[in-house]
Design an enzyme around this catalytic site. Structure first.
Site: not given
Length: 493
Positions: A79, A160, A184
């Site tokens: 990420k 997210s 998330s």
């Protein structure tokens, strides 16, 4: 051969590498090709194929010397919230344009220490603020799943960490890292039909991860099986003197906890998670999960978490408050974007106005408001008191059960533009997940079935602090009972 390599689990890939069925370079080349083929999904912000192949060559050399690490040769996606030395790190925000860290986050350093290979940096909601992966400066991520009979509508992967979830679901990476502030990791895992885990707060170091809400953020893994997530977490976790919130406790061999035996364990079923308007198919899947665990020898028990209904509003006070403080450092002076002005104050204002997207600006404004004189006691202090009560609810519940079972999300994946104009509706996506972050507990989402629209539905298990082993043990049994083998339409490789 290339397609077959991208269909492996991490455990299968490690066994194949050990047996000499293929090399780390061959495995990595297959995944580099898959990343390129999946570009229409917009899962990656930065691809690092040259670095990946160099890391794979080094992995093959270690294996030839008999010095292979626990994840040696496994291609992973990261990420783009994790600082990676010398590699563009953006947090999916315009304000971090051109930022190449001179450091490596502790979690990614641990993965590279154990031999993992970095394929690239994945897309996310800007500064991890969102539940859909549509707030990124680099554009929305597309879920590789499609509604039954509807190939035209693009769906969100959840947020997210949507890019990380998509990369795994689309077979671009064997696993990936995410961060979970209010759901998330678990919500995107549910939307994308994979496994995602948020460890106990303090289990993984936050050092080197771009901060959203420091008392809530926690790094965790995505993969396609519970065993793979267990293998990843063992490498990611561990004490870190650079992070005062990272707890100095031993990291167990999580994969060894997958015994398949949950007889005698008690599974708590909280009545407060039956929210108004919840789809009948989600309630039915929840009851099916209870039945699976009961058939395996566990005992369902009814529990109460009475302050659950206050968790979402309290979260959306605490998280923006901490975000407004953390994001004060982005001012155009030291790194990233700078938009000049007639004065220093002008430069600050111009840079932040141009650099932050609408959702980030919204949360910064909310956070600044609840921390302001006259409102701190009414909002922020009250939310922290609610947080204490939520933690107390779980402490009481765990006197009567070993894990808690709930749905992961209140719906299947929705269309990219479906909830964009209604922030409150968007925030409701976190209704089942935020309590875990507010209480600092571990939680895992396991794919358990398909909705009527042909999209994945997940079930969430919540455990006691630092008892990820029990969580993995129960999740492994539930995974086996569910027998989820469906695959998305849009797969690379």
């Amino acid at each position: 051969m290339t397609a077959a390599l991208t269909r492996l689990t991490i455990a299968e890939a490690l066994a194949g590498l050990d047996a000499g069925d293929f090399s780390a370079v061959e495995l990595t080349r297959a995944h580099v090709a898959a990343v390129e083929a999946a570009r229409p999904l917009n899962a990656f912000i930065t691809e690092t194929p040259d670095r990946a192949l160099a890391m794979a060559e080094a992995s093959d050399a270690r294996r030839a010397r008999g010095q292979a690490g626990p994840l040696d040769g496994v291609p992973l996606a990261v990420k783009d919230l994790f600082g990676t030395e010398g590699v563009l790190t953006t947090a999916a925000s315009h304000i971090l344009d051109g930022f190449h860290p001179t450091y490596e986050s502790t979690v990614t350093a641990n993965l590279w220490r154990d031999g993992a290979v970095m394929l690239g940096k994945t897309n996310l909601d800007e500064f991890a603020m969102g539940s859909s992966n549509t707030t990124s400066y680099y554009g929305p991520v597309t879920n590789p799943w499609q509604r039954a009979g509807d190939a035209e509508t693009k769906l969100v992967p959840g947020g997210s960490s949507g890019g990380s979830a998509t990369a795994v679901a689309a077979r671009c990476a064997l696993g990936s890292t995410g961060t979970d502030t209010g759901g998330s990791i678990r919500q995107p895992a549910g939307f994308c039909g994979i496994v995602g885990m948020k460890p106990t707060y303090g289990r993984c170091s936050r050092w080197g991860i771009v901060a959203f809400a420091s008392s809530l953020d926690q790094a965790g893994p995505f993969a396609r099986t519970v065993r793979d997530v267990a293998l990843m977490l063992r490498s990611m976790a561990g004490p870190d003197p650079k992070d005062s919130t990272c707890v100095d406790v031993p990291v167990p061999d999580y994969a060894a906890a997958l015994t398949g035996d949950i007889r005698g364990l008690k599974v708590g079923i909280p009545k407060e998670y039956r929210v108004d308007g919840m789809a009948a198919e989600i309630e039915a899947l929840w009851q099916q999960g209870v039945a699976w665990l009961k058939e395996a020898g566990a005992e369902p028990v009814d529990i109460s978490l009475p302050h659950t209904r206050y968790a979402l509003p309290a979260y959306y006070i605490v998280a923006p408050a901490e975000a407004s403080s953390n994001l004060a450092r982005y001012d155009g002076v030291r790194y990233g974007l700078r938009v000049e002005g007639d004065s220093l104050i002008d430069m600050y204002e111009n840079t932040r106005a141009a650099g932050f997207g609408a959702e980030v600006r919204r949360r910064v404004m909310i956070g600044t408001y609840v921390l302001s004189a006259g409102y701190y006691d009414a909002y922020y202090l009250k939310a922290q008191q609610v947080r204490t009560l939520i933690k107390r609810d779980f402490d009481e519940a765990f006197q009567h059960c070993d894990v808690v079972l709930t749905p992961t999300a209140p719906s299947t994946a929705f269309a990219v533009d479906e909830k964009q104009d209604d922030p409150v509706t968007m925030y409701m996506n976190d209704v089942f997940t935020v309590t875990v972050n507010m209480a600092g507990l571990p939680g895992i989402s396991v794919p358990a079935g398909l909705g009527g629209d042909g999209l994945p539905l997940g079930l969430q298990l919540i455990g006691r602090p630092f008892d990820e082993e029990t969580l993995f043990r129960v999740a492994d049994v539930m995974e086996a009972s569910a027998g989820f083998t469906a695959t998305p339409a849009l797969m690379a490789g």
